[in-house]
Design a protein around this motif. Structure first.
Motif, PDB file in Angstrom:
ATOM      1  N   ASP A  19       0.834  -1.216   0.000  1.00 44.19           N
ATOM      2  CA  ASP A  19       0.000   0.000   0.000  1.00 44.19           C
ATOM      3  C   ASP A  19       0.864   1.261   0.000  1.00 44.19           C
ATOM      4  N   HIS A  20       1.931   1.244   0.794  1.00 48.14           N
ATOM      5  CA  HIS A  20       2.861   2.393   0.818  1.00 48.14           C
ATOM      6  C   HIS A  20       3.450   2.631  -0.572  1.00 48.14           C
ATOM      7  N   LEU A  68       3.092   6.042  -2.719  1.00 47.92           N
ATOM      8  CA  LEU A  68       4.308   6.852  -2.949  1.00 47.92           C
ATOM      9  C   LEU A  68       4.742   6.836  -4.416  1.00 47.92           C
ATOM     10  N   CYS A  69       4.180   5.907  -5.163  1.00 43.92           N
ATOM     11  CA  CYS A  69       4.658   5.586  -6.510  1.00 43.92           C
ATOM     12  C   CYS A  69       4.957   6.810  -7.395  1.00 43.92           C
ATOM     13  N   LEU A  76      12.639   5.961   0.285  1.00 42.91           N
ATOM     14  CA  LEU A  76      11.685   5.096   0.977  1.00 42.91           C
ATOM     15  C   LEU A  76      11.199   3.982   0.037  1.00 42.91           C
ATOM     16  N   LEU A  77      10.900   4.357  -1.193  1.00 44.92           N
ATOM     17  CA  LEU A  77      10.451   3.362  -2.184  1.00 44.92           C
ATOM     18  C   LEU A  77      11.519   2.289  -2.403  1.00 44.92           C
ATOM     19  N   THR A  78      12.772   2.737  -2.451  1.00 41.83           N
ATOM     20  CA  THR A  78      13.877   1.783  -2.667  1.00 41.83           C
ATOM     21  C   THR A  78      13.944   0.777  -1.518  1.00 41.83           C
ATOM     22  N   GLY A  85       8.579   2.954 -14.716  1.00 46.42           N
ATOM     23  CA  GLY A  85       8.403   3.993 -15.736  1.00 46.42           C
ATOM     24  C   GLY A  85       8.664   5.379 -15.185  1.00 46.42           C
ATOM     25  N   ILE A  86       8.154   5.627 -13.981  1.00 49.53           N
ATOM     26  CA  ILE A  86       8.257   6.984 -13.405  1.00 49.53           C
ATOM     27  C   ILE A  86       9.675   7.275 -12.906  1.00 49.53           C
TER      28      ILE A  86
END
Length: 607
Positions: free
Chosen positions: A138-139, A143-144, A154-156, A190-191
């Motif tokens: 969910d995070h 955050l995507c 954080l995503l990493t 992609g982002i």
């Protein structure tokens, strides 16, 4: 060291009534000691019993929470600390912290959970039990789209945590797939394609998930092909390309994704790699050449992707692949021959290729590998020739081009894969080609080798193909000379055994060949047929309700032919065939019933 011991003692005593400042001091001391010597400090932390204390410190309200999570992340870098962290009950409070808003707490908590899960069955189970993966997915979803440095960091960490959580664990990978993590990660790629660390985490996560069949269906609904090809084009370093290759290979096993990769321009990238690396002797280049050409062959395994690249035989990709066959690189020769075998999967392509001189190229390639041959290249070139020989119009053309002679040069091979393809190619070539079947059937060396391979118990494929070729030589030539050669070489017993095969098609081929032997050269073969107990076998086939109608029909035709031999006729009479045959007159299959009436009349006359 003294400071560390003091800090550990203080922590144990003061957690209940400590001030935030003294606690902070102790935790800083631990972090410092871990930075200097992680393993030794971790051992001391474990012995001190302080891990249990940490569980009570992991609260969203405490100002020390991020530091405690950081310490847990550091100690869990050691394999020997992961189970103690689970046993100390640290997972539930850590998972609870995933619900807080503080970025630093989230970051350290993600690290701690990721490190505890690394190669630890217990760690993963505990996180699974506490529902940690769901919150992390969910995070990532929320955050995507954020591209600020803190969010990307954080995503990493979260992607790394999921990777450690599910690595080589099919159940947990399926769980993540069911949570819909794949479209989210593809979007992420992609982002954030400019962020090397995050991109790398995404790729490893893809590599992890792509092995599962269920994931490929989900990947096929995303634009993964486009994203990976876009990313691939930017890469200069070998290691980065290698990482993308590791994701592409399992994904390209899916036919829908094969086509997407072709449409996204992967083939052009692969051809470029081949061109750049073909003459290099650097280890990285050789590895890249192999991976690129292997992947190219894999893309051609899909019917649609293959046809798109064939473009009626005019396609530039098809032409480039053709140029690999005369190359000096074994890897490219192999890939070229396998690619031709893949293009040769429908009659139209096969006819076009034979008319445009491919056979000559493949024969020249085989010639280069007769003496000190590369087995994989031999196998691939023979596969291509076998496929090309399937359309009826190609057989005579290939025979007059000398394909049979080229293939026979490999009769000496001791390699079962080569033997198998050699047999299959000859069998395809002589199908309905009487002259060629007769010529090959009188070739004593070939027939003797076939009889030898009919006993290759360790290699069922070679054994089966040898039997089928023996039978085909008789069926297509209908030649007395061929039958005599096979009798003299000891082949009859193998054809009789073949009539008991578990494959109806092989049983049938054997029975038809035996009926021709009985009709054309019964006296020559009589002794061998008797020794092989053919009459008993036929009685068994006719009595068995499970025998297919065509087997019953051909067995009766054969019985009628065998009656022409005195010793065999005696055997037939002694075995109550009339009884079995008369029952078959009421068989539901008309042809079987008619043949039963005819056979019954013949048997009645002879008795």
């Amino acid at each position: 060291a003294d400071n560390l011991s003091d800090a550990l003692k203080k922590l144990k005593i003061t957690t209940t009534d400590s001030t935030a400042d003294s606690l902070e001091g102790c935790l800083d001391c631990l972090l410092q000691a871990l930075a200097q010597n992680n393993t030794e400090t971790s051992e001391k932390i474990q012995k001190s019993g302080v891990l249990q204390v940490f569980a009570s410190l992991l609260t969203p309200q405490s100002s020390c929470t991020a530091k405690v999570a950081n310490i847990i992340a550091e100690v869990a870098r050691n394999e020997f600390m992961r189970n103690p962290c689970v046993d100390a009950g640290l997972i539930p409070p850590l998972v609870q912290l995933l619900n807080c808003k503080d970025q630093e707490v989230l970051l350290q908590t993600g690290r701690a959970l990721g490190n505890i899960c690394y190669d630890s069955h217990e760690g993963r189970n505990a996180v699974d039990h506490a529902g940690g993966a769901h919150i992390v997915v969910d995070h990532i979803r929320s955050l995507c789209s954020k591209t600020d440095p803190a969010s990307e960091k954080l995503l990493t960490v979260f992607c790394g945590m999921l990777m450690n959580y599910s690595n080589e664990n099919d159940t947990l990978q399926s769980q993540l797939i069911n949570m819909g993590v794949i479209p989210t990660l593809v979007k992420l790629l992609g982002i954030h394609c400019q962020n090397a660390a995050l991109t790398e985490m995404c790729l490893v996560a893809f590599g992890n998930l792509a092995e599962l069949e269920s994931s490929k269906e989900q990947f096929a609904y995303t634009n993964i092909a486009e994203e990976l090809v876009k990313l691939f084009k930017k890469q200069i370093e070998h290691d980065k390309k290698e990482m993308i290759f590791e994701v592409l290979a399992p994904l390209a096993e899916n036919d829908v994704i094969k086509l997407q990769l072709v449409e996204a321009g992967l083939v052009e990238c692969l051809l470029e790699i081949v061109q750049k690396t073909v003459d290099s002797d650097k280890e990285d280049d050789i590895a890249e050449l192999k991976t690129a050409s292997d992947l190219m062959v894999l893309l051609l395994l899909g019917d649609e992707s293959m046809q798109k690249l064939f473009e009626g035989g005019k396609g530039s990709v098809f032409q480039r692949v053709l140029s690999w066959i005369p190359s000096n690189s074994h890897q490219l020769q192999l890939a070229g021959a396998l690619a031709i075998a893949n293009f040769a999967r429908n009659d139209g392509n096969c006819i076009h290729m034979v008319d445009n001189g491919i056979v000559q190229k493949l024969m020249e390639l085989l010639d280069r590998h007769v003496e000190d041959g590369n087995v994989t290249v031999q196998h691939a070139a023979l596969s291509a020739l076998r496929n090309l020989a399937i359309p009826v119009v190609n057989k005579a053309k290939m025979l007059s081009a000398g394909v049979a002679e080229a293939v026979l040069k490999f009769l000496r091979s001791e390699m079962p894969p080569v033997q198998f393809k050699l047999l299959g190619t000859l069998r395809m070539l002589i199908d309905a080609q009487a002259e060629a079947a007769e010529q090959l059937g009188k070739n004593v060396k070939l027939v003797e080798r076939l009889v030898e391979w009919c006993e290759a118990k360790d290699h069922a494929g070679v054994m089966g193909e040898s039997n089928r070729l023996l039978s085909a030589l008789i069926r297509h030539s209908k030649s007395k000379d061929v039958i005599r050669t096979i009798v003299q070489s000891g082949g009859i017993k193998h054809l009789v055994t073949m009539a008991t095969s578990e494959h109806v098609i092989m049983q049938n081929e054997a029975l038809v060949a035996l009926a021709l032997i009985a009709a054309l050269e019964l006296v020559t073969a009589e002794k061998d047929l008797e020794n092989a107990q053919l009459v008993q076998i036929l009685h068994r086939l006719l009595s068995d309700d499970r025998s297919a109608p065509e087997i019953k029909y051909n067995s009766m035709v054969l019985i009628c032919a065998l009656i022409g031999s005195e010793p065999l006729q005696k055997e037939v009479q002694s075995m109550a065939f009339l009884e079995v045959v008369s029952k078959l007159r009421s068989h539901e299959n008309k042809t079987v019933a008619q043949q039963a009436s005819l056979t019954e009349q013949r048997l009645a006359v002879e008795s």
